[in-house]
Design an enzyme around this catalytic site. Sequence first.
Site, short mmCIF file in Angstrom:
data_model
loop_
_atom_site.label_atom_id
_atom_site.label_comp_id
_atom_site.label_asym_id
_atom_site.label_seq_id
_atom_site.Cartn_x
_atom_site.Cartn_y
_atom_site.Cartn_z
N ARG A 1 -11.67 14.42 -87.16
CA ARG A 1 -10.52 14.57 -88.06
C ARG A 1 -9.34 15.11 -87.24
NH1 ARG A 1 -14.86 16.49 -91.93
NH2 ARG A 1 -14.62 15.28 -93.83
N ASN B 1 -16.34 11.30 -99.89
CA ASN B 1 -15.62 12.35 -100.63
C ASN B 1 -14.46 11.71 -101.39
OD1 ASN B 1 -17.28 13.87 -99.01
ND2 ASN B 1 -15.65 14.45 -97.61
N ASP B 2 -13.65 10.97 -100.66
CA ASP B 2 -12.51 10.34 -101.32
C ASP B 2 -12.93 9.15 -102.16
OD1 ASP B 2 -10.15 11.83 -100.82
OD2 ASP B 2 -10.32 11.31 -98.71
N CYS C 1 -19.57 8.81 -93.61
CA CYS C 1 -19.09 10.03 -92.94
C CYS C 1 -18.65 11.10 -93.93
CB CYS C 1 -17.97 9.70 -91.96
SG CYS C 1 -16.47 9.16 -92.76
N GLU D 1 -12.42 4.45 -98.53
CA GLU D 1 -12.26 5.66 -99.36
C GLU D 1 -11.58 5.34 -100.68
OE1 GLU D 1 -11.54 9.25 -96.70
OE2 GLU D 1 -9.86 7.95 -96.19
N HIS E 1 -11.78 21.12 -98.82
CA HIS E 1 -11.79 21.23 -97.37
C HIS E 1 -12.27 22.59 -96.89
CE1 HIS E 1 -10.16 17.31 -97.55
NE2 HIS E 1 -10.68 17.19 -96.36
#
Length: 582
Positions: free
Chosen positions: A303, A462-463, A506, A439, A196
């Site tokens: 977010r 990402n996840d 995203c 995700e 992050h």
Amino acid sequence: MTPDVEIRLKGLPVSPGISMGMLRVEARGCPAPQLRSITPEEIPHEWDRFEAALQRTEEELNSLRDRIQKISGDMEAAIFDAQVLFLRDSMVMKSLHKEFDRRMQNMEAVYYAVVQNFMEAMRHVDDPYLRSRVTDMEDVLQRVLRNMAPARTATLAADTQSHLLAAYDLTPSDTADLDTSCVLGLVTEVGSAVSHTAILARSLGLPALVDIPQLMLKVTTGQQVVLDGYTGVLILNPTEETTRYYRQLQAEKAKAYQALVEMRDLPSETRDGHRIRLAANVQFRHEFDAIARSGAEGVGLYRTEFFLLDGSSNLPDEDAQYRHYRELVERCAPHEVVFRTLDSGGDKLPFEQADPKEDNPFLGWRGIRVSLSRPDIFKQQLRAIMRASAHGRAAVMFPMVSGVTEVKEIRAIIDECRDELRARGEAFDEHMRIGVMIEVPSAAMMANVLTQYVDFFSIGTNDLTQYTIAVDRVNFRVAHMFRPTHPGVVRLIRHTIEAGIPTAICGEMGGDITLVPLLVGLGASEISVGTHLLPLIRFAIRHLDYGECRQMAEQALQASDSKTIRALSKAVAIKSYPNLFD
Ligand code: PEP
Ligand code: MG
């Protein structure tokens, strides 16, 4: 002092750009003291000040030990014995003498650097007990520095001075708290492209480099540096020639970037007329202005956890959330804002400290699981988003969904919220789009069933990558295995898109100019990226041929390794927009 020679340290570039200036080294919770050169006449005075601070620290530690011994017993009190020992540790003292003579700087700065080095060495030892002693060292360091400060103030380097920040690591909240008016760039010893910190650096437009081995042993506050966020180099003590080269490069890049920004009103469509919605990923209020400036068609991922968990002890109530969400919706009108509900846990800001502590936080109380177990808080957020939807276009989506059961639960809660708002006479958009983030591999596998319950998907690559390959995206030991072009991930993306409802990308993959051809070819209908990257991605899309991308994606789906898939996409990217790779 020996003259400073130019040194180049290699790291992983995670946010592009070039920055130059003075470095400020910071350990979490213990900022570096102001650095000052001293004259030979000042040497005895510096040692006197230091000795006085050691004595005061020793007294404090002894009295703390006595108090704790009375309250808790010998074992707990022993912590302070260990700290007293460290205070006068012979190796530390030897190193301090040597560095003080070599650097001729104020004692706070030299002591800080020396203890930092010891702490770093300790962080790498195998013995977990010794590793845990780093906290004791940091405690002692802070105490001594505090005791050296006249009137117990001003040990911090002046915050207002422009600097690049070097740290072992930065938490998302450390990064979120940065004063961007004076921080020019970030470098950390650990980290990965999708940590992050990296995401936030990109959203703040700060060049950043992570994963620089032994960084903390090699840098000091006050050093001049150049950070090259394109090729991943941190240059310590740059020569005049190096500085000149980077000044020129910086000016050229800024000019090229400005030219891209000026194309913000051109549609994001391929040469053969295939339209892709290009939206912004946003997490802070100070980014709101940049949304329109970048030419984004609204927000594809807001977010909300950065607003909700901003460090104060209470979550904002429904009205405060409504006002905040409404502001964003109104500013983006006529475009849509996709609100992602609270995603806490994992490496994110915790909603509350899990008790008992979770052994596997990434597989634990995270994302939608937190919201579903706290329906009161979840409903507050949903009602606030729904009320904001009356003032423009809003959509809502949910993080870390694993399958149909959760989505059914979510829908039931949304229905309750609708009834409550109707009963209150509050306006909201009855047709607000509802989506889920893809995700977790199980959600991707269930995509064709999930279409019965939602209007759109947004793939959090990402996840999805970390959960598909089982690679912790912020664990530096395995971060090199984190490859969004792993065939398993690419197939899951395709499977999700094939379910037939609008599907956005995203995750950070969407901001990688090398992979835009792949994502377009796989059929993504939207790409959502940080506002700084948006002009580049628009340029990339506008230079692609959709037919060619589709063909390449079919080939990629047959490939058996991530390198081949990346190479296939890169070949199309380089052919289509070579100048973005200069
Ligand atoms: C993702 O996982 O790709 C995503 C966009 O969500 P976050 O990075 O906030 O977890
Ligand atoms: Mg995610």
